[in-house]
Design an enzyme around this catalytic site. Sequence first.
Site, PDB file in Angstrom:
ATOM      1  N   ASP A  66      66.257  96.084 111.766  1.00 26.71           N
ATOM      2  CA  ASP A  66      66.993  95.771 110.535  1.00 26.71           C
ATOM      3  C   ASP A  66      68.504  95.751 110.756  1.00 26.71           C
ATOM      4  O   ASP A  66      69.002  96.144 111.813  1.00 26.71           O
ATOM      5  CB  ASP A  66      66.631  96.785 109.425  1.00 26.71           C
ATOM      6  CG  ASP A  66      66.603  98.228 109.932  1.00 26.71           C
ATOM      7  OD1 ASP A  66      67.141  98.506 111.018  1.00 26.71           O
ATOM      8  OD2 ASP A  66      66.045  99.088 109.227  1.00 26.71           O
ATOM      9  N   HIS A  99      60.286 105.156 103.875  1.00 27.25           N
ATOM     10  CA  HIS A  99      60.506 103.782 104.340  1.00 27.25           C
ATOM     11  C   HIS A  99      60.506 103.702 105.860  1.00 27.25           C
ATOM     12  O   HIS A  99      60.879 104.642 106.551  1.00 27.25           O
ATOM     13  CB  HIS A  99      61.728 103.126 103.681  1.00 27.25           C
ATOM     14  CG  HIS A  99      63.085 103.545 104.147  1.00 27.25           C
ATOM     15  ND1 HIS A  99      64.043 104.055 103.300  1.00 27.25           N
ATOM     16  CD2 HIS A  99      63.678 103.481 105.360  1.00 27.25           C
ATOM     17  CE1 HIS A  99      65.153 104.289 103.978  1.00 27.25           C
ATOM     18  NE2 HIS A  99      64.955 103.954 105.226  1.00 27.25           N
ATOM     19  N   GLU A 117      61.586  99.667 101.653  1.00 26.42           N
ATOM     20  CA  GLU A 117      61.652 100.748 100.673  1.00 26.42           C
ATOM     21  C   GLU A 117      60.317 100.895  99.930  1.00 26.42           C
ATOM     22  O   GLU A 117      59.509  99.957  99.912  1.00 26.42           O
ATOM     23  CB  GLU A 117      62.760 100.454  99.658  1.00 26.42           C
ATOM     24  CG  GLU A 117      64.161 100.404 100.257  1.00 26.42           C
ATOM     25  CD  GLU A 117      64.734 101.784 100.564  1.00 26.42           C
ATOM     26  OE1 GLU A 117      63.964 102.732 100.816  1.00 26.42           O
ATOM     27  OE2 GLU A 117      65.972 101.908 100.566  1.00 26.42           O
ATOM     28  N   ASP A 175      61.984 109.131 102.015  1.00 27.92           N
ATOM     29  CA  ASP A 175      61.197 108.467 100.958  1.00 27.92           C
ATOM     30  C   ASP A 175      60.057 107.624 101.535  1.00 27.92           C
ATOM     31  O   ASP A 175      59.389 106.895 100.801  1.00 27.92           O
ATOM     32  CB  ASP A 175      62.099 107.617 100.045  1.00 27.92           C
ATOM     33  CG  ASP A 175      62.713 106.416 100.753  1.00 27.92           C
ATOM     34  OD1 ASP A 175      62.472 106.225 101.969  1.00 27.92           O
ATOM     35  OD2 ASP A 175      63.451 105.663 100.083  1.00 27.92           O
TER      36      ASP A 175
HETATM   37  C1  GLP Z   1      67.474 104.089 108.172  1.00 31.93           C
HETATM   38  C2  GLP Z   1      66.774 103.091 109.083  1.00 31.93           C
HETATM   39  C3  GLP Z   1      65.347 103.513 109.379  1.00 31.93           C
HETATM   40  C4  GLP Z   1      65.306 104.966 109.796  1.00 31.93           C
HETATM   41  C5  GLP Z   1      65.819 105.820 108.669  1.00 31.93           C
HETATM   42  C6  GLP Z   1      65.709 107.316 108.920  1.00 31.93           C
HETATM   43  O1  GLP Z   1      67.196 103.856 106.831  1.00 31.93           O
HETATM   44  N1  GLP Z   1      66.788 101.767 108.522  1.00 31.93           N
HETATM   45  O2  GLP Z   1      64.808 102.679 110.399  1.00 31.93           O
HETATM   46  O3  GLP Z   1      64.000 105.351 110.142  1.00 31.93           O
HETATM   47  O4  GLP Z   1      67.188 105.466 108.481  1.00 31.93           O
HETATM   48  O5  GLP Z   1      66.801 107.753 109.663  1.00 31.93           O
HETATM   49  P1  GLP Z   1      66.934 109.205 110.293  1.00 31.93           P
HETATM   50  O6  GLP Z   1      66.311 109.119 111.633  1.00 31.93           O
HETATM   51  O7  GLP Z   1      68.411 109.412 110.367  1.00 31.93           O
HETATM   52  O8  GLP Z   1      66.255 110.164 109.397  1.00 31.93           O
END
Ligand code: GLP
Length: 265
Positions: A72, A143, A148, A141
């Site tokens: 993304d 995702h 989302e 959440d």
């Molecule tokens: C972002 C990314 C996700 C990732 C998420 C969780 O939203 N788009 O791909 O999994 O963050 O991040 P973290 O590893 O900091 O909890």
Amino acid sequence: MLRDRMEIIIKPSAAEAQQEAAAILRRQIREKPDCVLGMSTGSTPIPIYALLAAMHRRGELDFSRVRTFNLDEYVGLGPDHLASYRQFMQEHLFGKVNIRPENIRVPDGLAKDIPKHCADYEAAIRNAGGIDLQLLGVSRDGHIGFNEPSSSLASRTRLKTITPQTAADNAGPFGSADKVPRHVITMGIGTIMEARRCLMVATGAGKAAVVAQMIEGAITADCPATVLQMHPSCVVVLDEEAAAKLKRAAYYRWVYAHKPDWQRV
Ligand code: GLP
């Protein structure tokens, strides 16, 4: 290798979970030097990328033929923007290994025609032969990528609007939540599900509730990560803290301890 359910690996510490994940990626690259990797961002993969960069420095890992597709990107941010995921990847991995720039794909946050760009991204993944191993993290959440809650479980690469919660969670590099772009381009859940293997990593107590739902809850668009229960080959690597709310943790450890050698990752 096809499996009939998620493979749950619980490590005593975050550091050991990160080492396990890096070892799985190393094995993938050694087995297929021109493999196609799906890359993810967020705080979870940072130590994993550091381990891969160290393996490369030690001469253990060659990225010269590896091809990558990131999950993304934020709409409106160019590849040089410090908060873009393209920059994140440069800082944490791509700038530290011998990957060829032409083998790196991240959705283009500046694309003029977003639907066309998304269709082209899907076509590029197909033309590369599909993703061999998709690295994933999960947000609180549920995702994955930027899919989302309420995302279609069959969705493809497309524009998404992030939730206020995600804007707050991802505020770090932007300074404040109101500066986080509202729109993103993300691989869809259907796109992620087509990867031959998925490697989901979650560490820390903050992920315990969503990890329990992802592995043991009902499959629902309300928690997109639950769809991974349907993936034919998904390894989930956790530390003790992230595994703390699993009802069947003792069983997963038992399965792992008694795994026949031929089934080991
Ligand atoms: C972002 C990314 C996700 C990732 C998420 C969780 O939203 N788009 O791909 O999994 O963050 O991040 P973290 O590893 O900091 O909890």
